[in-house]
Enzyme design. Structure first.
Site, PDB file in Angstrom:
ATOM      1  N   GLU A   1       0.869  -1.177   0.000  1.00  0.00           N
ATOM      2  CA  GLU A   1       0.000   0.000   0.000  1.00  0.00           C
ATOM      3  C   GLU A   1       0.908   1.230   0.000  1.00  0.00           C
ATOM      4  O   GLU A   1       1.719   1.403   0.914  1.00  0.00           O
ATOM      5  CB  GLU A   1      -0.903   0.016   1.243  1.00  0.00           C
ATOM      6  CG  GLU A   1      -2.096  -0.907   1.149  1.00  0.00           C
ATOM      7  CD  GLU A   1      -3.030  -0.821   2.369  1.00  0.00           C
ATOM      8  OE1 GLU A   1      -4.217  -1.139   2.228  1.00  0.00           O
ATOM      9  OE2 GLU A   1      -2.575  -0.447   3.473  1.00  0.00           O
TER      10      GLU A   1
ATOM     11  N   ASN B   1      -6.273  -2.958   6.301  1.00  0.00           N
ATOM     12  CA  ASN B   1      -6.517  -3.228   7.723  1.00  0.00           C
ATOM     13  C   ASN B   1      -7.783  -2.541   8.230  1.00  0.00           C
ATOM     14  O   ASN B   1      -8.445  -3.039   9.127  1.00  0.00           O
ATOM     15  CB  ASN B   1      -5.316  -2.775   8.558  1.00  0.00           C
ATOM     16  CG  ASN B   1      -4.146  -3.741   8.424  1.00  0.00           C
ATOM     17  OD1 ASN B   1      -4.318  -4.862   7.954  1.00  0.00           O
ATOM     18  ND2 ASN B   1      -2.969  -3.298   8.817  1.00  0.00           N
TER      19      ASN B   1
END
Ligand code: NAD
Length: 699
Positions: free
Chosen positions: A445, A483
Site C-alpha cells: 500500500e 486493515n
C-alpha cells in the site's frame, strides 16, 4: 508475410519470425502470418524444413487477451496448429523467453522443439479460470504422460527449459544465436531424415494410463486444495483424462464445450478481472505516465525487526544495495541473522543457488549510525509503532539524508502527515505499507500524504514494481485500506462466537469461501498478543456503550498468544501447525456468552459468511466515498494480494456486484435491525448503488 510475421530462408530452412512486441501475443495477424508462412514454406521447393521463432525477447507468451470475449477473427488458432502439424516438412519451434499458453500450444503442434536453457514453457490458463483451448490439454499428455501434463495444466506454473527437456517437451537445448541454432537443428533433422513427429498421433504415454481410476482419483486429491471452489482445475483434469481415453479429435471437440462453459463461469470472469485490474492500479489520474521520477539506486531501512528484515530482502533480491540501521549491535546481528537463515532455507529447498544467496547477502549492510545512510535514495522506516519514535527518526533523517532522498514509513496505523510535519520536506515523505512476511507478500500500500509530491508517488509506485510488489495507492486514514476493512471482519467473527458459533465453524466457512484460512487460524498464526496490546492502549478511548468482545483478551490473559505459545483459539502439538479444536476455548466462549446474557443459538453458515464478508463491502464503500482508494478495483487488488481473498471471487467489491449491491444492502439493513445499528449503518454509497440497481464497478 505481414506486419507482424516475417518469412526468410536460411540455407534449406524457412524461418517464420513473429514480431509482435512486447510478448508476441497471438493476435489475428500473427495467426494469419504463421499459417501463411507454413503454406509458403511447404510450397517452396528450396525449403526442406521450417522454424517458428519469436522476435525480441520471447517466443509467443500467450493469447491476445484483448480478444477475450469477442468473436474470434479467422484463422482460429486450432486451424493454424493443424496447418503446422499437417505440414509435409518438419516444423521446429525455437523457444526463448516464455512460451506460455497459446505459445506452448503452437510449439506442441510443431514436430520438434528446441529452446535456450534460460527459456520457460507453461500453460497458465487455469489461472484465468480457463483451460488451454488450442490442444494443449490433448497434446501435452500424449507427449509427457497424464501426470506431468496435469501438473502443468492444473498447476499452471511455468517449467524452466532444462526441466522441460527432461520431460520431453523440449527436444534440444541450444546455445548462441537462437534462429541460427534452430535453423541448424532443423537442417540436421532433414539430413537425418527425422520423421514428422505429430504429437496427436502418439499413444504410448497415454495408453498405460487408460482406465486407471486410481491415477485420476490421486490427481483429483492432489489438486483439491488449490481447486477449492473453482471449476477450471477439475475441467482441466477432465480434459487430461479425455486425452487418455478418447481419440484426439474427440478430445478436442470436448475441449471446445468445456472451454465455452468455463469462459461463461463467474470464476473465470473474476480471475480475468483480477488480472486486468492489478495493472490498472498503476494508473493515477493526477500522476500521469511520464511524471518525472527520482533515481533509486540504493535504499536504507530503519529497524531490522520482522518487517525491516523482510523489506531489506526485497531490495537485495532486486539487486539494489540496502543498508539496515539499528539502535544496538545486538539488534542488528539478530536482524541480519534472521535474513541469513531465511535465505539459507530457500537454498535448502532448492529455490535459490548458494551463489545467488551470497550475492544478495553482500548487498545488505548493517549500520548503527545515521551518517552511513546519508546517501540512500530511499529510506524506509520500520521501527516500533510509536509516534514519538517515528517523529524522532524522521527528524534525524531530514537532517542527514540528501535532498533528493525519499523518506518512507512502513507504519500500519500511524499518520504519515504527522511524520512529514517534523521534516522540512513533507513533499518527500510517503507511506510504504508492506505486509508480513514482507519478502513474500506481494501487496504494497503506497500511502499518499497530504503533501506528498507527485514525483515521489510516481517513483515509489515504480519502485514497488521493481521489487516485485503489486503497488496500490491509498490515502491516510486509520488502517489505510486493507486493515481498516479487516476490523469489521474480525469484529463480527468474534461476535458470532458470543452468539453461538465456534472458531472451527467460522474458520471452515471462510476457508470454504476460498481464503487460505479463517480469522481464528489466522490470528493464531499472526500472534494474538499484538492486537491485545493495541486494544489495551485504546481501551480508554472506546465508547462505553460500544459492543466489545472480551474473548481475545481472555485468551491472552491466559498466555494463549497463538501458535508461538502452543495455544490460542486452538491448541497445537509440538512442531505441528495444524489447529486442533480445544474444549478449553469452547468453555471460555460458552461462559462468556452467559456472562454477557446471550442465549447461544445455532448460526447458519450463510449468516457467518455474510456477517464476516459484508462489513468488508460496507467499509470498502466508505473508503471509496472518502477517496481513500482511487477505485473499487484497487480495493479488490489489495484484498487479493494482501489478505488472500480468493481471486476467483474477484475481491470484496467485485463479489458485492456479483451478489448484487441491493442484496448486500438489504442484508446489512437486516443485521442493523437484529444487532443494532452501531456497526451496521449502511454506507451511503452502498445505499445509493442499491437504490439505483448499480454495482461498484463501472458505476
Ligand atoms: P519489530 O519489533 O519486529 O521490529 C522493530 C525493530 O525496530 C526492532 O528491531 C528495533 O530494535 C528497531 N528499532 C526500534 N526503534 C528504533 C530506532 N529508533 N531506530 C532504529 N531501529 C529501531 O516490529 P515490526 O513488526 O518489524 O514492525 C515495524 C513497523 O512495521 C511498525 O511500524 C509496524 O506497525 C509496521 N508493520 C508491521 C507489520 C507486521 O505484521 N509485523 C506489518 C506492516 C507494518
Amino acid at each position: 508475410m505481414n506486419d507482424l510475421v516475417d518469412f526468410s530462408v536460411v540455407g534449406n530452412v524457412g524461418v517464420i519470425t513473429i514480431n509482435n512486441p512486447p510478448v508476441n501475443a497471438l493476435a489475428q495477424a500473427v495467426r494469419q502470418g504463421i499459417q501463411d508462412g507454413v503454406n509458403q514454406g511447404v510450397a517452396d521447393a528450396a525449403v526442406e524444413a521450417l522454424v517458428i521463432v519469436g522476435g525480441g525477447r520471447t517466443f509467443i507468451a500467450g493469447a491476445d487477451i484483448s480478444e477475450f470475449g469477442k468473436p474470434l477473427a479467422a484463422p482460429d488458432l486450432n486451424s493454424v496448429l493443424t496447418s503446422i502439424e499437417d505440414s509435409s516438412k518438419p516444423v521446429v519451434a525455437a523457444l526463448h523467453g516464455t512460451a506460455l499458453g497459446g505459445g506452448l500450444e503452437v510449439a506442441l503442434a510443431c514436430h520438434y522443439r528446441c529452446a535456450v536453457a534460460q527459456g520457460a514453457v507453461g500453460l497458465p490458463e487455469v489461472k484465468l479460470g480457463l483451460l488451454p483451448g488450442a490442444g494443449g490439454t490433448q497434446r501435452l499428455p500424449r507427449l509427457v504422460g497424464p501426470e506431468a501434463a496435469a501438473d502443468m495444466i492444473i498447476g499452471g506454473n511455468p517449467v524452466p527449459a532444462p526441466k522441460a527437456a527432461e520431460l520431453g517437451i523440449v527436444d534440444e537445448i541450444v546455445e548462441g544465436d537462437l534462429t541460427a541454432a534452430a535453423a541448424a537443428y532443423a537442417a540436421r533433422l532433414v539430413a537425418e531424415k527425422a520423421p514428422l513427429r505429430r504429437i496427436r498421433d502418439m499413444d504410448e504415454k497415454v495408453a498405460s494410463a487408460r482406465g486407471d481410476e486410481a491415477l485420476f482419483e490421486g490427481l483429483r486429491k492432489k489438486f483439491s486444495r488449490q481447486a477449492r471452489g473453482q471449476p477450471a482445475p477439475y475441467a482441466c483434469l477432465e480434459s487430461v483424462r479425455n486425452a487418455v481415453e478418447l481419440p484426439f479429435d474427440e478430445g478436442m471437440k470436448k475441449d471446445r464445450e468445456i472451454f465455452t462453459g468455463l469462459m461463461a463461469s463467474p470464476e473465470s470472469a473474476a480471475l480475468r478481472y483480477a488480472f486486468f485490474v492489478e495493472r490498472e492500479a498503476n494508473k493515477i489520474p493526477d500522476v500521469p505516465k511520464g511524471t518525472p521520477v527520482r533515481e533509486i539506486k540504493s535504499a536504507a531501512i530503519i529497524g531490522a525487526g520482522t518487517m525491516g528484515g523482510g523489506i531489506a530482502m526485497n531490495f537485495a533480491n532486486a539487486g539494489i544495495p540496502v543498508t539496515l540501521l539499528e539502535v544496538t549491535q545486538d539488534a542488528l546481528d539478530r536482524g541480519i541473522g534472521v535474513i541469513s537463515r531465511n535465505y539459507a532455507s530457500t537454498v535448502k529447498r532448492g529455490r535459490l543457488s548458494e551463489a545467488k544467496m551470497n550475492e544478495r547477502l553482500a548487498l545488505i549492510q548493517g549500520v548503527l549510525s545515521y551518517d552511513d545512510i546519508a546517501d540512500a535514495d530511499v529510506v524506509i522506516e520500520a521501527a516500533f509503532e510509536e509516534m514519538p519514535i517515528k517523529k524522532e527518526i524522521f527528524a534525524k533523517l531530514d537532517a542527514v539524508c540528501k535532498p533528493s532522498a525519499i523518506l518512507a514509513s512502513n507504519t500500519s496505523t500511524l499518520d504519515i502527515d504527522e511524520m512529514a510535519a517534523v521534516t522540512k520536506r513533507p513533499g518527500s515523505v510517503i507511506g510504504m505499507h508492506f505486509f508480513s512476511p514482507a519478502n513474500v507478500m506481494r501487496l504494497l500500500e503506497v500511502v499518499r500524504g497530504d503533501k506528498t509530491d507527485k514525483d515521489v508517488i510516481a517513483t515509489v509506485m515504480g519502485l514497488g514494481k521493481k521489487i516485485g510488489k503489486v503497488s496500490v495507492l491509498v490515502g491516510v486514514c486509520d488502517g489505510f485500506v486493507g486493515n481498516r476493512m479487516l476490523h469489521g471482519y474480525l469484529r463480527e467473527a468474534n461476535f458470532l462466537l458470543e452468539e453461538g458459533a465456534l472458531p472451527a465453524q467460522i474458520d471452515r466457512v471462510i476457508y470454504d469461501f476460498g481464503l487460505p484460512m479463517g480469522p481464528f487460524a489466522m490470528g493464531d498464526l499472526a500472534g494474538l498478543d499484538i492486537g491485545w496490546r493495541i486494544r489495551k492502549a485504546k481501551a480508554a478511548s472506546r465508547p462505553s456503550n460500544q459492543r466489545y468482545s472480551p474473548l481475545g483478551d481472555k485468551l491472552c490473559e491466559l498466555g494463549r498468544f497463538g501458535q508461538k505459545t502452543g495455544s490460542g483459539w486452538y491448541r497445537y502439538e509440538e512442531g505441528n501447525r495444524a489447529p486442533i479444536e480445544d474444549p478449553e476455548v469452547e468453555k471460555i466462549i460458552v461462559e462468556t456468552s452467559a456472562e454477557l446474557g446471550m442465549e447461544r443459538r445455532e448460526i447458519s453458515d450463510e449468516e457467518i459468511l455474510a456477517r464476516c464478508i459484508y462489513p468488508l463491502i460496507n467499509e470498502g464503500a466508505r473508503i471509496l466515498e472518502e477517496g481513500m482508494a482511487l477505485r473499487a478495483s484497487d480495493i479488490d487488488t489489495i484484498w487479493i494480494n494482501g489478505y488472500g481473498f480468493p481471486s476467483y471471487r474477484g475481491g470484496p467489491m467485485f463479489y458485492a456486484d456479483q451478489v448484487g449491491t441491493k442484496a448486500v444492502y438489504d442484508a446489512i439493513v437486516k443485521f442493523a435491525d437484529e444487532q443494532g445499528p452501531q456497526f451496521w449503518e449502511p454506507a451511503p454509497l452502498l445505499a445509493k448503488l442499491a437504490a439505483e440497481g448499480k454495482g461498484f464497478l463501472g458505476r
